[in-house]
Design an enzyme around this catalytic site. Structure first.
Site, PDB file in Angstrom:
ATOM      1  N   GLY A  95       5.221   1.476  -4.104  1.00 35.54           N
ATOM      2  CA  GLY A  95       4.722   0.486  -3.164  1.00 35.54           C
ATOM      3  C   GLY A  95       5.854  -0.142  -2.367  1.00 35.54           C
ATOM      4  N   CYS A  96       5.511  -0.730  -1.238  1.00 33.01           N
ATOM      5  CA  CYS A  96       6.538  -1.264  -0.331  1.00 33.01           C
ATOM      6  C   CYS A  96       7.254  -2.461  -0.958  1.00 33.01           C
ATOM      7  CB  CYS A  96       5.926  -1.609   1.017  1.00 33.01           C
ATOM      8  SG  CYS A  96       4.461  -2.663   0.932  1.00 33.01           S
ATOM      9  N   TYR A  97       6.488  -3.471  -1.380  1.00 29.35           N
ATOM     10  CA  TYR A  97       7.125  -4.619  -2.038  1.00 29.35           C
ATOM     11  C   TYR A  97       7.851  -4.163  -3.294  1.00 29.35           C
ATOM     12  CZ  TYR A  97       4.639  -8.215   0.701  1.00 29.35           C
ATOM     13  OH  TYR A  97       4.178  -9.042   1.691  1.00 29.35           O
ATOM     14  N   ALA A  98       7.221  -3.249  -4.038  1.00 27.29           N
ATOM     15  CA  ALA A  98       7.810  -2.795  -5.298  1.00 27.29           C
ATOM     16  C   ALA A  98       9.158  -2.126  -5.043  1.00 27.29           C
ATOM     17  CB  ALA A  98       6.855  -1.840  -6.012  1.00 27.29           C
TER      18      ALA A  98
ATOM     19  N   ALA B  59      11.340  -2.631  -2.618  1.00 27.31           N
ATOM     20  CA  ALA B  59      12.376  -3.633  -2.322  1.00 27.31           C
ATOM     21  C   ALA B  59      12.747  -4.414  -3.574  1.00 27.31           C
ATOM     22  CB  ALA B  59      11.892  -4.572  -1.219  1.00 27.31           C
TER      23      ALA B  59
END
Lengths: 345, 345, 345, 345
Positions: free
Chosen positions: C151-154, C156
């Protein structure tokens, strides 16, 4: 001194309607008494208008003409074209004073149908509606009980171009070219793919080229003296319209002559400010206000006069102008509740 | 096959220069060998170009003509007008091939002085410079050793208007009205009050009305067939130029006729794409790329042809076009290193 | 040398899918061979992807597993969670190599159901999927035939926090507080009221507070060593995630010690760049690229280590990382087709 | 009833000063009587404040303490730190009531010097200044003749965190982590490279990490009960601060308990509105207004309480709060002239 007039907003959850709610709540002499709008569920006023959470609002109901007529001395109708005028006509038939913000009452049924591709309102109702461009029509507005509030692009274009009707130096046999740009609230609040932040951000493009429905409204307000080519374009900003009007010149006037013409015509218009070149309007200087900034430039070598006009599409282009009209209809000062300036930054 | 040509950038810390650095580092057949620019202190390449921190850069030095000549086979000069052309002339005199991105080499000394209000370069040097609009001048560019890279507004306007020079249906006795809008990188990287985020954000306004220095450049590229009224306006976006050209018509052509005209003229132009109405260009569809999108609309009632052109002011309007010219000069394919498309979202 | 592998994109009309299309078309060693997506009418590739109008695209079809399997050596599935994993499983069962960009294959069925509130894929399929964070899992990815793209947030958060699992100075009994901000493309391309330009522009706010589904994905990737409090917030920008990780310290390390830790861990990660204080990441320096910028600060008085991480949510947070995984799976260099840097301005 | 008090603004051409001018001109009971500021040339009020072109302004002069004292009953001083407090002290010594918007009067000389690295004002003057956070200090403000207007970040952080000082469930031995984001007007109006539209647009990043000068102001206003880690970050918007305060919990309170705590403390604060979860503040809902929106979330698994606070940095964070303080000092209702709500769209 009597009580303040009670006003209602039909279409309170669209952008023009939301702006009306905000302006009425700030108005010193109007009482917000009725709201109709579409809601996803039973949201309270505070949930729908989180920026007005500190205000005593009124509930947002499904539209009911009886409830509306009972609750209001005047109704603002801000529904989509094709629907708004019919609701306005319905309320007007019940002797309620009405200001309709849509395009439904501005044009003859024939012209309306040709440009809006929708069913027009009854011709007699349309004929009874006063075109609410107060700067040129204020006395008729004052006694009207049905007002067709002008369109946003039309307001900017007409305020820029109308003085040219009387100008001896303009070549009226050539078209007026109007290159107009608008912030995105002019496109309404409904979620549409092209209005997604990620789509519009950093973009700029024309739309409805040669087909924008404000074209005949502008031609009509210029008394049919000019053929009008209106190009409408989307700016990646929330509010503001910037219209550039290009007129071919028969004779080249001096800058002073043009300035005097505009100054005289707008001498009594409290919201209109005319700049002398090289100062030009900025949409930010009027965004969030009902003010109108006009500038111009005489181009001698091309023999063209450019006139620039900046307004806020939600205020002078919609809700602000509607309140200005209501002020006239109630006998208030034209600027009542409308003197908040732009924030600039 | 020999080594890749070595290229340098003078003015590497301005926006056009930064874009050149980025494009050259991505280019399959050029070697970045020299950078000159202004620095606040002894910043490394990585500190100045943090988006290129993963690249092996070269140091940014104070400009020295000897060092530059020794290090480069070709130099891009991207300094402010009034300075850039003189540096270009200096390097050209040392037999270095040069592409100048400023306006200094595009106009005769008389016209230059009248519009730029700066000291022109030597007339012979200016006369030796080839105008680098590859789409119309590609063969001369291929053998040039001094190229005047076109202006950003000029590029968009000329690509939109140049086909009209040959069009029988246009009324050339009337001016071309060009309403152009640009993203803010066109104004350069220097900190100026009106470029502050809080000033420009959500604004839109014209500037240099009737006085933009790209006006004579456009008139010259149209062989003096038209009087040009250019209006330049600032968009609250980083990149992109959108030019709308309005031409009065002697006869009203069909849409197909106009489309055919543009298609034929740009048949061999790999970066130019012509849309058929009602599709219109968007600046976002070309931003970040060297592509050019052109659209148009024939307005029968006003007897006006509108041509729309969208480019990225830093690419096709500056650095991309400069690399395109260098590709020609080195005998590479015109699109080498320039095929990265826009990101859109 | 054999032909390039043929790849397809399921969900090509969403933002991650569109970015995949753009990256694959630019890739030196992959051939775009199949596209499935939702279309409003029979739009051509050029109408759907106007920024790629110069490319030879492929038609966008309604998804058909037979056609997909026949056309592709590998498929990227970028559909909404709850749908994507099931399509991925279906293709995987037909022996197609698959990279799924949704959250459907990242978590055990129990955890998935608790956070996504959707029907999980079969437990065996989920167990077969390799978590595609190449920086820590590259060797398993290289031989995988089913990859769960992070995932994107994950991405980062994990890239910022994972080195802390090995750090002796962190107090792992205290929660990691992760304050994360994302550009709006992370919310997908569907038109929703809160994603309207006029709604999001100039706003900032948290959403899904305490309930974001990337929370368990981060905890899992940190081997359960930390309790994670993830706050996700919407930035009025198109692209970019900025994650700030706050870790309580057992002992206060020197700046050099922290820098060395991160440098060593990412020594062989070609996309990750670690800054030494006081330099901090900017989302703009990575937007439009697959790069990862990490910075940090040791706060002695509060006894807290802050780690900052910036990525592009559509590249390293979605499509770029998926291509990076595909590069590994095909035996290409990890950076193939992914070296385009951010434009910065 | 006597005449309205006359007020002046020193530093009228900065953002806080401009906002003061706008608010005072809209104020029902104050008269704008004196303006001092820096000007590039002899610009008139209308040229400097084009959004106020319809107002009767006053000339903007070079600062002169005699003229100021003669013209005003109260002066707002909105100059840069290191200069502002000295001017405030000078006017205060002449028996003028003064509200200083800088950081110069908020901290003891020792703390000031350590964080601002500038020469502090005289210790006695600083000690005489009342900290103007009306919500907690209103009675002292009412009788003050020298007020230190709070900092923008400090206002948001303190209004969010101050109720925690009395909360039994918070673990005060752990630091308060404050992750704060601000619109760019907080950085002032001076043209600086990093404030260029093309630089800040679409970016997000922290600055002054661990070193922001509002840190000790917050600690002081929390009575030294907490160690504070303040991270300040730049948002690509004009106005608005969003502060997230993370507090470790000794015991996990119910949502109702936290809500009651905040409701009680702000029961008499007319500008503060507390949301019940899951509703969260948006900076847009307060931008352009003096309102304060507070929300929170109890995270049981991480044992952390998050408190969110949104204000407009130029209003409640600067000029609006200064007028609020002046209202108290003049005995007006605290909200006089400050009830204009946000526009939202």
């Amino acid at each position: 001194m009597g009580r303040n007039p009670r006003v209602g907003v039909i279409g309170a959850t669209g952008y023009a309607g939301m702006e009306l709610v905000r302006l009425i709540l700030q108005h010193p002499s109007m009482e917000l008494s009725y709201l109709a709008g579409s809601r996803e569920r039973d949201e309270t006023f505070s949930e729908l208008f989180v920026h007005l959470v500190h205000e005593q609002g009124v509930p947002v109901e499904a539209f009911d003409p009886d409830a509306c007529t009972a609750a209001c001395d005047l109704a603002f109708v801000a529904l989509p074209s094709g629907e708004s005028g019919h609701v306005a006509a319905q309320l007007h038939a019940r002797d309620l004073r009405v200001i309709d913000l849509s395009g439904d009452l501005r044009l003859s049924p024939e012209v309306y149908q040709a440009w809006y591709h929708k069913k027009p309102v009854d011709a007699a109702v349309q004929a009874a509606a006063v075109y609410g461009l107060t700067e040129f029509n204020g006395e008729r507005v004052a006694t009207a009980d049905l007002v067709a509030n002008p369109g946003c692009y039309a307001t900017a274009a007409i305020l820029a171009a109308r003085p040219l009707c009387a100008a001896p130096f303009v070549n009226a046999s050539q078209p007026l070219i109007i290159d107009a740009k608008s912030g995105v609230t002019g496109a309404g609040r409904s979620a549409k793919p092209h209005l997604h932040f990620a789509e519009l951000s950093d973009d700029f493009y024309p739309y409805k080229v040669g087909q924008h429905q404000h074209t005949p409204e502008i031609e009509q307000a210029l008394d049919g003296r000019f053929s009008v080519l209106l190009t409408t374009q989307l700016l990646p900003v929330r509010r503001g319209i910037f219209a550039s009007v290009y007129a071919q010149l028969a004779d080249v006037p001096s800058t002073a002559e043009v300035y005097r013409l505009y100054q005289e015509i707008y001498a009594d218009a409290p919201f209109v400010h005319v700049f002398s070149p090289p100062q030009v309007p900025h949409i930010k200087a009027v965004a969030g206000s009902n003010y109108v900034h006009i500038g111009f430039s005489v181009n001698e070598s091309a023999r063209v006069l450019q006139v620039f006009c900046a307004i806020d599409n939600l205020q002078k282009g919609a809700a602000g102008q509607a309140v200005q009209n209501a002020n006239r209809m109630f006998g208030f000062h034209e600027t009542a509740g409308l003197t908040t300036p732009s924030m600039w930054m």
